[in-house]
Scaffold this motif. Structure first.
Motif, PDB file in Angstrom:
ATOM      1  N   MET A  89       0.832  -1.202   0.000  1.00  0.00           N
ATOM      2  CA  MET A  89       0.000   0.000   0.000  1.00  0.00           C
ATOM      3  C   MET A  89       0.871   1.258   0.000  1.00  0.00           C
ATOM      4  SD  MET A  89      -3.158   0.897  -0.211  1.00  0.00           S
ATOM      5  CE  MET A  89      -4.191  -0.434   0.333  1.00  0.00           C
ATOM      6  N   GLY A  90       1.937   1.255   0.783  1.00  0.00           N
ATOM      7  CA  GLY A  90       2.846   2.402   0.822  1.00  0.00           C
ATOM      8  C   GLY A  90       3.523   2.634  -0.516  1.00  0.00           C
ATOM      9  N   TYR A  91       3.966   1.539  -1.154  1.00  0.00           N
ATOM     10  CA  TYR A  91       4.611   1.669  -2.463  1.00  0.00           C
ATOM     11  C   TYR A  91       3.628   2.141  -3.531  1.00  0.00           C
ATOM     12  CZ  TYR A  91       8.830  -0.616  -0.711  1.00  0.00           C
ATOM     13  OH  TYR A  91       9.967  -0.920  -0.021  1.00  0.00           O
ATOM     14  N   ILE A  92       2.399   1.642  -3.467  1.00  0.00           N
ATOM     15  CA  ILE A  92       1.378   2.072  -4.430  1.00  0.00           C
ATOM     16  C   ILE A  92       1.122   3.562  -4.281  1.00  0.00           C
ATOM     17  CG2 ILE A  92      -1.084   1.908  -4.999  1.00  0.00           C
ATOM     18  CD1 ILE A  92      -0.871  -1.115  -4.296  1.00  0.00           C
ATOM     19  N   LEU A  93       0.934   4.008  -3.044  1.00  0.00           N
ATOM     20  CA  LEU A  93       0.676   5.431  -2.797  1.00  0.00           C
ATOM     21  C   LEU A  93       1.861   6.296  -3.225  1.00  0.00           C
ATOM     22  CD1 LEU A  93      -1.110   5.025   0.616  1.00  0.00           C
ATOM     23  CD2 LEU A  93      -2.084   6.199  -1.360  1.00  0.00           C
ATOM     24  N   SER A  94       3.074   5.876  -2.902  1.00  0.00           N
ATOM     25  CA  SER A  94       4.264   6.643  -3.285  1.00  0.00           C
ATOM     26  C   SER A  94       4.405   6.712  -4.805  1.00  0.00           C
ATOM     27  CB  SER A  94       5.520   6.013  -2.683  1.00  0.00           C
ATOM     28  OG  SER A  94       5.458   6.047  -1.286  1.00  0.00           O
ATOM     29  N   ASN A  95       4.119   5.599  -5.475  1.00  0.00           N
ATOM     30  CA  ASN A  95       4.169   5.576  -6.937  1.00  0.00           C
ATOM     31  C   ASN A  95       3.154   6.547  -7.531  1.00  0.00           C
ATOM     32  OD1 ASN A  95       2.697   4.249  -9.477  1.00  0.00           O
ATOM     33  ND2 ASN A  95       4.879   3.793  -9.601  1.00  0.00           N
ATOM     34  N   MET A  96       1.941   6.531  -7.003  1.00  0.00           N
ATOM     35  CA  MET A  96       0.896   7.407  -7.524  1.00  0.00           C
ATOM     36  C   MET A  96       1.246   8.883  -7.309  1.00  0.00           C
ATOM     37  SD  MET A  96      -2.484   5.221  -6.465  1.00  0.00           S
ATOM     38  CE  MET A  96      -3.675   6.332  -7.177  1.00  0.00           C
ATOM     39  N   ILE A  97       1.785   9.210  -6.148  1.00  0.00           N
ATOM     40  CA  ILE A  97       2.145  10.600  -5.858  1.00  0.00           C
ATOM     41  C   ILE A  97       3.304  11.044  -6.742  1.00  0.00           C
ATOM     42  CG2 ILE A  97       3.078  12.140  -4.077  1.00  0.00           C
ATOM     43  CD1 ILE A  97       1.311  10.490  -2.073  1.00  0.00           C
ATOM     44  N   SER A  98       4.290  10.168  -6.955  1.00  0.00           N
ATOM     45  CA  SER A  98       5.402  10.509  -7.857  1.00  0.00           C
ATOM     46  C   SER A  98       4.885  10.757  -9.270  1.00  0.00           C
ATOM     47  CB  SER A  98       6.433   9.376  -7.881  1.00  0.00           C
ATOM     48  OG  SER A  98       7.042   9.240  -6.637  1.00  0.00           O
ATOM     49  N   ASN A  99       3.962   9.921  -9.726  1.00  0.00           N
ATOM     50  CA  ASN A  99       3.382  10.124 -11.057  1.00  0.00           C
ATOM     51  C   ASN A  99       2.578  11.416 -11.127  1.00  0.00           C
ATOM     52  OD1 ASN A  99       4.296   7.984 -12.688  1.00  0.00           O
ATOM     53  ND2 ASN A  99       2.888   6.579 -11.707  1.00  0.00           N
ATOM     54  N   MET A 100       1.921  11.788 -10.048  1.00  0.00           N
ATOM     55  CA  MET A 100       1.163  13.043 -10.036  1.00  0.00           C
ATOM     56  C   MET A 100       2.058  14.251 -10.290  1.00  0.00           C
ATOM     57  SD  MET A 100      -1.603  12.784  -7.016  1.00  0.00           S
ATOM     58  CE  MET A 100      -2.821  11.517  -6.984  1.00  0.00           C
ATOM     59  N   PHE A 101       3.295  14.161  -9.811  1.00  0.00           N
ATOM     60  CA  PHE A 101       4.233  15.257 -10.004  1.00  0.00           C
ATOM     61  C   PHE A 101       5.072  15.077 -11.266  1.00  0.00           C
ATOM     62  CE2 PHE A 101       3.400  15.639  -5.428  1.00  0.00           C
ATOM     63  CZ  PHE A 101       2.996  16.958  -5.400  1.00  0.00           C
ATOM     64  N   GLY A 102       4.681  14.129 -12.100  1.00  0.00           N
ATOM     65  CA  GLY A 102       5.361  13.929 -13.368  1.00  0.00           C
ATOM     66  C   GLY A 102       6.741  13.330 -13.240  1.00  0.00           C
ATOM     67  N   ALA A 106      11.233   8.580 -10.868  1.00  0.00           N
ATOM     68  CA  ALA A 106      11.165   8.257  -9.442  1.00  0.00           C
ATOM     69  C   ALA A 106      10.062   7.240  -9.175  1.00  0.00           C
ATOM     70  CB  ALA A 106      10.916   9.525  -8.630  1.00  0.00           C
ATOM     71  N   ALA A 107       9.004   7.269  -9.990  1.00  0.00           N
ATOM     72  CA  ALA A 107       7.869   6.368  -9.783  1.00  0.00           C
ATOM     73  C   ALA A 107       8.168   4.935 -10.199  1.00  0.00           C
ATOM     74  CB  ALA A 107       6.653   6.888 -10.560  1.00  0.00           C
ATOM     75  N   THR A 108       9.055   4.757 -11.168  1.00  0.00           N
ATOM     76  CA  THR A 108       9.326   3.411 -11.690  1.00  0.00           C
ATOM     77  C   THR A 108       9.824   2.436 -10.625  1.00  0.00           C
ATOM     78  OG1 THR A 108       9.689   4.275 -13.903  1.00  0.00           O
ATOM     79  CG2 THR A 108      10.607   2.102 -13.426  1.00  0.00           C
ATOM     80  N   PRO A 109      10.880   2.783  -9.845  1.00  0.00           N
ATOM     81  CA  PRO A 109      11.318   1.813  -8.825  1.00  0.00           C
ATOM     82  C   PRO A 109      10.247   1.549  -7.769  1.00  0.00           C
ATOM     83  CG  PRO A 109      12.752   3.766  -8.823  1.00  0.00           C
ATOM     84  CD  PRO A 109      11.750   3.942  -9.907  1.00  0.00           C
ATOM     85  N   LEU A 110       9.445   2.578  -7.463  1.00  0.00           N
ATOM     86  CA  LEU A 110       8.362   2.386  -6.496  1.00  0.00           C
ATOM     87  C   LEU A 110       7.306   1.441  -7.063  1.00  0.00           C
ATOM     88  CD1 LEU A 110       8.057   6.123  -5.402  1.00  0.00           C
ATOM     89  CD2 LEU A 110       8.977   4.250  -4.017  1.00  0.00           C
ATOM     90  N   GLY A 111       7.036   1.567  -8.356  1.00  0.00           N
ATOM     91  CA  GLY A 111       6.080   0.669  -9.002  1.00  0.00           C
ATOM     92  C   GLY A 111       6.566  -0.773  -9.024  1.00  0.00           C
ATOM     93  N   ILE A 112       7.861  -0.944  -9.263  1.00  0.00           N
ATOM     94  CA  ILE A 112       8.438  -2.301  -9.261  1.00  0.00           C
ATOM     95  C   ILE A 112       8.327  -2.919  -7.865  1.00  0.00           C
ATOM     96  CG2 ILE A 112      10.601  -3.594  -9.489  1.00  0.00           C
ATOM     97  CD1 ILE A 112      11.309  -1.573 -11.776  1.00  0.00           C
ATOM     98  N   LYS A 113       8.649  -2.120  -6.838  1.00  0.00           N
ATOM     99  CA  LYS A 113       8.536  -2.617  -5.456  1.00  0.00           C
ATOM    100  C   LYS A 113       7.075  -2.943  -5.121  1.00  0.00           C
ATOM    101  CE  LYS A 113      11.286  -2.981  -2.700  1.00  0.00           C
ATOM    102  NZ  LYS A 113      12.039  -4.203  -2.342  1.00  0.00           N
TER     103      LYS A 113
END
Length: 195
Positions: A89-102, A106-113
């Protein structure tokens, strides 16, 4: 497979240039393209470093944690199979927030995790779970508030108004994210009824 396609396209292009006597134009395009690619990358690095720094400040100040709390109920609704306090859940949220800021880089490694954690929830099976499919759909059609990379490219090419794409980007990405979730749910319920 994609590598073979690129190699085939390159060979066909070179053969076609040889037949038509345009090899000089191909050589010129190769060297000018390489020079422009380096210039573009340097321009992108400065903007990405700035936004990654801003992301770090947001993390240190607690802003990311606040955003995570705001989005957690929405994400919990979208991912009912993921326990609320699971690392996924933390990785999903971090990935989504990174994508929100374009910040796709930074979002790719979070998405993989996130996918690794979702696979653990799925029991390590090779078949994708409902949550994995949903996450892939949302990650692909993610909401973007600040299209950092596109703004950097527009600045690099001396756009008169590089940020004029922000509002259309927000509208388009919100619609694409809603569409991705609706399509994902449609196919999930359709598959559930068959099974």
């Amino acid at each position: 497979m994609v590598n073979y396609i690129w190699v085939a396209m390159t060979i066909i292009g070179i053969v076609f240039a040889l037949i038509n006597g345009n090899m000089e134009a191909v050589n010129k395009a190769v060297f000018e393209g390489a020079k422009e690619a380096v210039t573009l990358c340097i321009g992108l690095i400065s903007v990405l470093v700035f936004w990654l720094g801003m992301m770090r400040i947001a993390e240190e100040s607690g802003l990311l944690q606040k955003l995570t709390k705001v989005f957690r109920p929405i994400v919990k609704t979208i991912f009912p199979d993921v326990p609320a306090n699971h690392p996924a859940m933390g990785y999903i949220l971090s990935n989504m927030i990174s994508n929100m800021f374009g910040l796709g880089n930074a979002a790719t490694p979070l998405g993989i995790k996130a996918m690794e954690e979702l696979k653990k929830i799925n029991g390590g099976r090779a078949e994708a779970s409902r949550s994995m499919i949903t996450f892939l759909a949302i990650n692909t059609a993610s909401i973007t508030i600040i299209p950092t990379t596109v703004i950097a490219i527009r600045i690099n090419y001396h756009s008169a108004s590089p940020t004029e794409i922000v509002v259309p980007t927000i509208i388009a990405t919100i619609l694409s994210a809603i569409g991705a979730v609706l399509i994902d749910r449609y196919f999930y319920y359709r598959r559930s009824r068959k099974g």
